[in-house]
Write a protein that holds these residues in place. Structure first.
Motif, short mmCIF file in Angstrom:
data_model
loop_
_atom_site.label_atom_id
_atom_site.label_comp_id
_atom_site.label_asym_id
_atom_site.label_seq_id
_atom_site.Cartn_x
_atom_site.Cartn_y
_atom_site.Cartn_z
N ARG A 162 0.84 -1.20 0.00
CA ARG A 162 0.00 0.00 0.00
C ARG A 162 0.87 1.25 0.00
NH1 ARG A 162 -5.01 2.33 1.59
NH2 ARG A 162 -4.76 4.48 0.88
N ALA A 163 1.94 1.24 0.79
CA ALA A 163 2.84 2.39 0.82
C ALA A 163 3.47 2.62 -0.55
CB ALA A 163 3.93 2.18 1.88
N GLY B 37 12.03 -0.71 10.46
CA GLY B 37 11.85 0.18 9.34
C GLY B 37 10.38 0.53 9.15
N GLN B 38 10.13 1.53 8.35
CA GLN B 38 8.76 1.95 8.03
C GLN B 38 8.47 1.66 6.56
OE1 GLN B 38 6.58 3.20 10.42
NE2 GLN B 38 8.25 2.60 11.80
N ILE C 235 10.66 1.81 2.36
CA ILE C 235 10.77 0.86 1.24
C ILE C 235 10.18 1.49 -0.02
CG2 ILE C 235 10.25 -1.46 0.43
CD1 ILE C 235 12.04 -1.27 2.97
N ALA C 236 9.06 2.15 0.14
CA ALA C 236 8.38 2.78 -1.00
C ALA C 236 9.26 3.82 -1.68
CB ALA C 236 7.07 3.42 -0.55
N SER D 193 19.55 -2.94 -0.37
CA SER D 193 19.24 -3.41 0.98
C SER D 193 18.79 -2.24 1.84
CB SER D 193 20.48 -4.06 1.60
OG SER D 193 20.83 -5.25 0.90
N ILE D 194 17.59 -2.36 2.39
CA ILE D 194 17.05 -1.32 3.27
C ILE D 194 16.71 -2.01 4.59
CG2 ILE D 194 15.29 0.47 3.56
CD1 ILE D 194 14.95 0.55 0.55
N ASN D 195 17.70 -2.08 5.48
CA ASN D 195 17.53 -2.93 6.65
C ASN D 195 18.10 -2.34 7.94
OD1 ASN D 195 20.36 -3.43 6.62
ND2 ASN D 195 20.10 -5.14 5.21
N GLY D 196 18.42 -1.06 7.93
CA GLY D 196 18.93 -0.43 9.15
C GLY D 196 20.30 -0.89 9.56
N GLY D 197 21.03 -1.50 8.63
CA GLY D 197 22.38 -1.97 8.92
C GLY D 197 22.44 -3.36 9.53
#
Length: 240
Positions: A16-17, A206-207, A211-212, A232-236
């Motif tokens: 949805r985001a 994460g929010q 990702i969007a 990679s979007i994973n906060g490290g």
């Protein structure tokens, strides 16, 4: 030029985001979903995004569904393969159906959607395919041999298809989210979730909008030289 984007699993959570972000970017967005009619109605009522129901793991249904979208909305220029399920359990306890359902939907859905839309993108000499993988497809995860295998397969699928699309102006990339604050993660027992968050260097989940934003870039004109990559979007949590 008005481009049409379809987001699978697009009525809730990360999907949805992504739909909301791509709409804000100026694309005509439609959402695919499999079963939650209430969420689809809410999505349509609150965003105006048209929702189409089919199981992306069903090849014939996906071919028919994408053809219907193309006829009613317009040729599909952007595909975001976000739909996915979990059927967690150790291999010792995992049934074949638990394995097969996850592979059929999570990985098979990427094949089916790409099979339906890639030829048109090639013909029009422009396209964007963004596949949503997972940190657990990169690092593995106890009790998720099915999910980790499917998501790992998505990363390999992305690299291979990127080579086929490159000379036709079609980019294929993946995003590997870490643990995102969605209903799926909210279902994790609190004591387990605390341990997960403790292992994330930035110290939080994460929010979905984060990702969007990554998807937004990969779908843009500015990303024409980016293909075959995994963001990679994973906060490290996992530096791959």
């Amino acid at each position: 030029m008005n481009r049409v984007a379809i987001v699978t699993g697009g009525t809730r959570g990360i999907g949805r985001a992504i739909c909301d972000q791509l709409t804000a970017d100026g694309f005509t967005v439609v959402a695919n979903y499999a079963g939650n009619d209430e969420a689809a109605r809410h999505c349509e009522e609150t965003s105006g995004i048209k929702c189409y129901k089919w199981d992306v793991g069903d090849h014939a249904a996906t071919m028919d569904g994408c053809a219907r979208v193309a006829e009613e909305v317009g040729p599909i220029d952007i595909v975001v393969n976000n739909a996915g399920i979990t059927r967690d359990g150790t291999l010792h306890k995992m049934s074949f159906d638990d394995w097969n359902d996850v592979m059929r939907i999570n990985l098979g859905g990427c094949f089916n959607m790409s099979k339906a839309c890639f030829p048109g993108m090639r013909e029009r000499k422009w396209g964007r395919i963004v596949n949503i993988g997972s940190i657990n497809g990169q690092a593995g995860q106890y009790g998720q041999v099915n999910y980790a295998a499917a998501k790992s397969g998505i990363h390999g699928f992305t690299k291979a298809l990127a080579q086929e699309g490159a000379r036709f102006g079609v980019t294929v990339n993946a995003i590997a989210p870490g643990y995102i604050d969605t209903d799926m993660v909210a279902a994790v027992p609190e004591n387990v979730l605390e341990k997960i968050v403790a292992g994330i260097p930035v110290g939080r989940l994460g929010q979905a909008h984060e990702i969007a934003r990554g998807v937004s870039f990969l779908c843009s004109e500015d990303a024409g030289f980016v293909t075959g990559s995994t963001m990679s979007i994973n906060g490290g949590q996992h530096m791959y």
